[in-house]
Design a protein around this motif. Structure first.
Motif, PDB file in Angstrom:
ATOM      1  N   TYR A  70       0.971  -1.201   0.193  1.00 38.56           N
ATOM      2  CA  TYR A  70      -0.004  -0.064   0.131  1.00 38.56           C
ATOM      3  C   TYR A  70       0.943   1.125   0.126  1.00 38.56           C
ATOM      4  O   TYR A  70       1.980   1.282   0.404  1.00 38.56           O
ATOM      5  N   ALA A  71       0.213   2.320  -0.448  1.00 40.25           N
ATOM      6  CA  ALA A  71       0.806   3.656  -0.373  1.00 40.25           C
ATOM      7  C   ALA A  71       0.128   4.379   0.703  1.00 40.25           C
ATOM      8  O   ALA A  71      -1.169   4.176   0.906  1.00 40.25           O
ATOM      9  N   VAL A  72       0.846   5.021   1.625  1.00 35.37           N
ATOM     10  CA  VAL A  72       0.397   5.856   2.620  1.00 35.37           C
ATOM     11  C   VAL A  72       0.386   7.280   2.229  1.00 35.37           C
ATOM     12  O   VAL A  72       1.416   7.763   1.864  1.00 35.37           O
ATOM     13  N   THR A  73      -0.985   7.592   2.100  1.00 33.73           N
ATOM     14  CA  THR A  73      -0.975   9.264   1.822  1.00 33.73           C
ATOM     15  C   THR A  73      -1.698  10.090   2.627  1.00 33.73           C
ATOM     16  O   THR A  73      -2.584   9.467   3.535  1.00 33.73           O
ATOM     17  N   LEU A  74      -1.427  11.364   2.761  1.00 34.99           N
ATOM     18  CA  LEU A  74      -2.273  12.419   3.474  1.00 34.99           C
ATOM     19  C   LEU A  74      -3.642  12.559   3.056  1.00 34.99           C
ATOM     20  O   LEU A  74      -3.770  13.033   1.659  1.00 34.99           O
ATOM     21  N   LYS A  75      -4.530  12.267   3.863  1.00 32.82           N
ATOM     22  CA  LYS A  75      -6.099  12.609   3.562  1.00 32.82           C
ATOM     23  C   LYS A  75      -6.045  14.055   2.921  1.00 32.82           C
ATOM     24  O   LYS A  75      -6.643  14.399   2.008  1.00 32.82           O
ATOM     25  N   ALA A  76      -5.309  14.947   3.602  1.00 34.19           N
ATOM     26  CA  ALA A  76      -5.728  16.403   3.393  1.00 34.19           C
ATOM     27  C   ALA A  76      -5.126  16.891   1.986  1.00 34.19           C
ATOM     28  O   ALA A  76      -5.771  17.824   1.306  1.00 34.19           O
ATOM     29  N   THR A  77      -4.005  16.252   1.604  1.00 33.29           N
ATOM     30  CA  THR A  77      -3.376  16.615   0.248  1.00 33.29           C
ATOM     31  C   THR A  77      -3.429  15.704  -0.674  1.00 33.29           C
ATOM     32  O   THR A  77      -2.927  16.034  -1.996  1.00 33.29           O
ATOM     33  N   GLY A  78      -3.335  14.324  -0.490  1.00 35.99           N
ATOM     34  CA  GLY A  78      -3.012  13.473  -1.368  1.00 35.99           C
ATOM     35  C   GLY A  78      -1.704  13.036  -1.439  1.00 35.99           C
ATOM     36  O   GLY A  78      -1.291  11.833  -2.248  1.00 35.99           O
ATOM     37  N   SER A  79      -0.600  13.512  -0.648  1.00 35.99           N
ATOM     38  CA  SER A  79       0.610  13.425  -0.923  1.00 35.99           C
ATOM     39  C   SER A  79       0.970  11.979  -0.351  1.00 35.99           C
ATOM     40  O   SER A  79       0.663  11.820   0.690  1.00 35.99           O
ATOM     41  N   LEU A  80       1.802  11.315  -1.327  1.00 31.08           N
ATOM     42  CA  LEU A  80       2.216  10.014  -0.776  1.00 31.08           C
ATOM     43  C   LEU A  80       3.758  10.102   0.328  1.00 31.08           C
ATOM     44  O   LEU A  80       4.352  10.671  -0.247  1.00 31.08           O
ATOM     45  N   ILE A  81       3.225   9.651   1.351  1.00 27.71           N
ATOM     46  CA  ILE A  81       4.333   9.932   2.363  1.00 27.71           C
ATOM     47  C   ILE A  81       4.939   8.506   2.896  1.00 27.71           C
ATOM     48  O   ILE A  81       5.867   8.442   3.735  1.00 27.71           O
ATOM     49  N   GLY A  82       4.742   7.350   2.299  1.00 30.22           N
ATOM     50  CA  GLY A  82       5.276   6.270   2.702  1.00 30.22           C
ATOM     51  C   GLY A  82       4.329   4.908   2.252  1.00 30.22           C
ATOM     52  O   GLY A  82       3.806   5.215   1.322  1.00 30.22           O
ATOM     53  N   GLY A  83       5.097   3.805   2.670  1.00 29.80           N
ATOM     54  CA  GLY A  83       4.322   2.494   2.170  1.00 29.80           C
ATOM     55  C   GLY A  83       4.288   1.730   3.459  1.00 29.80           C
ATOM     56  O   GLY A  83       4.672   1.793   4.644  1.00 29.80           O
ATOM     57  N   LEU A  84       3.339   0.811   3.149  1.00 36.39           N
ATOM     58  CA  LEU A  84       2.639  -0.052   4.221  1.00 36.39           C
ATOM     59  C   LEU A  84       2.492  -1.656   3.425  1.00 36.39           C
ATOM     60  O   LEU A  84       1.889  -1.537   2.450  1.00 36.39           O
ATOM     61  N   GLY A  85       2.834  -2.801   4.429  1.00 41.98           N
ATOM     62  CA  GLY A  85       2.545  -3.789   3.596  1.00 41.98           C
ATOM     63  C   GLY A  85       2.359  -4.940   4.592  1.00 41.98           C
ATOM     64  O   GLY A  85       2.638  -5.010   5.781  1.00 41.98           O
ATOM     65  N   ALA A  86       1.582  -6.159   3.853  1.00 43.01           N
ATOM     66  CA  ALA A  86       1.195  -7.250   4.543  1.00 43.01           C
ATOM     67  C   ALA A  86       1.593  -8.458   3.776  1.00 43.01           C
ATOM     68  O   ALA A  86       1.193  -8.439   2.733  1.00 43.01           O
ATOM     69  N   ILE A  87       2.339  -9.297   4.108  1.00 42.15           N
ATOM     70  CA  ILE A  87       2.896 -10.467   3.433  1.00 42.15           C
ATOM     71  C   ILE A  87       2.265 -11.550   4.055  1.00 42.15           C
ATOM     72  O   ILE A  87       2.600 -12.049   5.034  1.00 42.15           O
ATOM     73  N   ASN A  88       1.729 -12.309   3.173  1.00 44.90           N
ATOM     74  CA  ASN A  88       0.809 -13.391   3.593  1.00 44.90           C
ATOM     75  C   ASN A  88       1.741 -14.783   3.261  1.00 44.90           C
ATOM     76  O   ASN A  88       1.987 -15.017   2.030  1.00 44.90           O
ATOM     77  N   GLU A  89       1.734 -15.433   4.483  1.00 41.41           N
ATOM     78  CA  GLU A  89       2.406 -16.726   4.467  1.00 41.41           C
ATOM     79  C   GLU A  89       1.288 -17.947   4.749  1.00 41.41           C
ATOM     80  O   GLU A  89       1.499 -18.291   6.024  1.00 41.41           O
ATOM     81  N   GLN A  90       0.439 -17.940   4.010  1.00 37.40           N
ATOM     82  CA  GLN A  90      -0.695 -19.025   4.401  1.00 37.40           C
ATOM     83  C   GLN A  90      -1.317 -18.713   5.722  1.00 37.40           C
ATOM     84  O   GLN A  90      -1.600 -19.631   6.613  1.00 37.40           O
ATOM     85  N   GLY A  91      -1.722 -17.327   5.820  1.00 40.28           N
ATOM     86  CA  GLY A  91      -2.472 -16.995   7.097  1.00 40.28           C
ATOM     87  C   GLY A  91      -1.495 -16.550   8.067  1.00 40.28           C
ATOM     88  O   GLY A  91      -1.960 -16.037   9.088  1.00 40.28           O
ATOM     89  N   LYS A  92      -0.356 -16.557   7.831  1.00 41.46           N
ATOM     90  CA  LYS A  92       0.697 -16.022   8.860  1.00 41.46           C
ATOM     91  C   LYS A  92       1.039 -14.816   8.260  1.00 41.46           C
ATOM     92  O   LYS A  92       1.846 -14.895   7.182  1.00 41.46           O
ATOM     93  N   VAL A  93       0.950 -13.652   8.745  1.00 44.96           N
ATOM     94  CA  VAL A  93       1.052 -12.400   7.773  1.00 44.96           C
ATOM     95  C   VAL A  93       2.294 -11.433   8.725  1.00 44.96           C
ATOM     96  O   VAL A  93       2.162 -11.211  10.003  1.00 44.96           O
ATOM     97  N   ALA A  94       3.265 -11.079   7.798  1.00 43.55           N
ATOM     98  CA  ALA A  94       4.113 -10.223   8.545  1.00 43.55           C
ATOM     99  C   ALA A  94       3.769  -8.795   7.915  1.00 43.55           C
ATOM    100  O   ALA A  94       3.418  -8.617   6.585  1.00 43.55           O
ATOM    101  N   ILE A  95       3.998  -7.847   8.619  1.00 45.57           N
ATOM    102  CA  ILE A  95       3.747  -6.288   8.378  1.00 45.57           C
ATOM    103  C   ILE A  95       4.958  -5.554   8.103  1.00 45.57           C
ATOM    104  O   ILE A  95       6.103  -6.092   8.965  1.00 45.57           O
ATOM    105  N   GLY A  96       5.113  -4.471   7.518  1.00 45.86           N
ATOM    106  CA  GLY A  96       6.232  -3.889   7.311  1.00 45.86           C
ATOM    107  C   GLY A  96       5.743  -2.416   6.903  1.00 45.86           C
ATOM    108  O   GLY A  96       4.612  -2.134   6.333  1.00 45.86           O
TER     109      GLY A  96
END
Length: 179
Positions: A70-96
């Motif tokens: 995912y892109a993390v964006t500011l609601k007020a401006t739409g500016s992209l400020i970062g990234g977010l992710g979920a890696i799925n390993e058969q229901g065991k999910v790592a986030i970053g």
């Protein structure tokens, strides 16, 4: 495949699936900045082309149900400020997550991770939510602890960080408690 939405919102953020037109903002905002990428698993980008290649991989992995980036964006401006992710390993999910350094220490990472964890917690197929941090990544450890992750262990000489000259580092393993 996880039933994750392509976009969701928090009080201050719109978090949406990455797209190719995000490449310049990702490259300039964090992917090309060594200080931002020193704790991630992928190499610092040396060109916008690297970022486009990265986005192609992320799109393929999303379609396979492996990595929801995912892109993390500011609601007020739409500016992209970062990234977010979920890696799925058969229901065991790592986030970053990663932020443009100009937007760190404002609670954005905590806000984004908290919402992602709520979404993941409501998916029956997800039985474990976890994260791994370089032991020196104090800010990221604080984010996870604020969201409710519990420090499970310190894994000695656990991960080779490509952006730290392939140094093998100790890592903190976090779990999100499930009822």
């Amino acid at each position: 495949m996880l039933n994750l939405p392509e976009s969701f919102e928090t009080e201050r953020l719109v978090i949406r699936k990455l797209r190719h037109e995000d490449a310049p903002a990702i490259y300039e905002g964090y992917a090309s900045i060594h200080e931002s990428t020193r704790f991630v698993s992928w190499p610092t980008h040396r060109s916008v082309e690297d970022t486009h290649n990265f986005l192609t991989i992320k799109e393929d992995e999303w379609n396979q149900g492996k990595d929801y980036a995912y892109a993390v964006t500011l609601k007020a401006t739409g500016s992209l400020i970062g990234g977010l992710g979920a890696i799925n390993e058969q229901g065991k999910v790592a986030i970053g997550y990663i932020l443009n350094p100009a937007f760190e220490r404002n609670g954005y990472a905590t806000e984004a991770v908290k919402k992602l964890v709520v979404l993941l917690s409501n998916i029956p197929e997800v039985w474990r939510i976890w994260a791994l941090c370089d032991i020196d990544n104090i800010g990221s450890c604080k984010v996870l602890e604020k969201v409710g992750f519990k420090r499970e262990a310190v894994l000695h000489r656990w991960y080779r960080f490509v952006n730290q000259e392939n140094a093998i580092k100790d890592c903190v393993f976090y779990l999100f408690p499930r009822p």
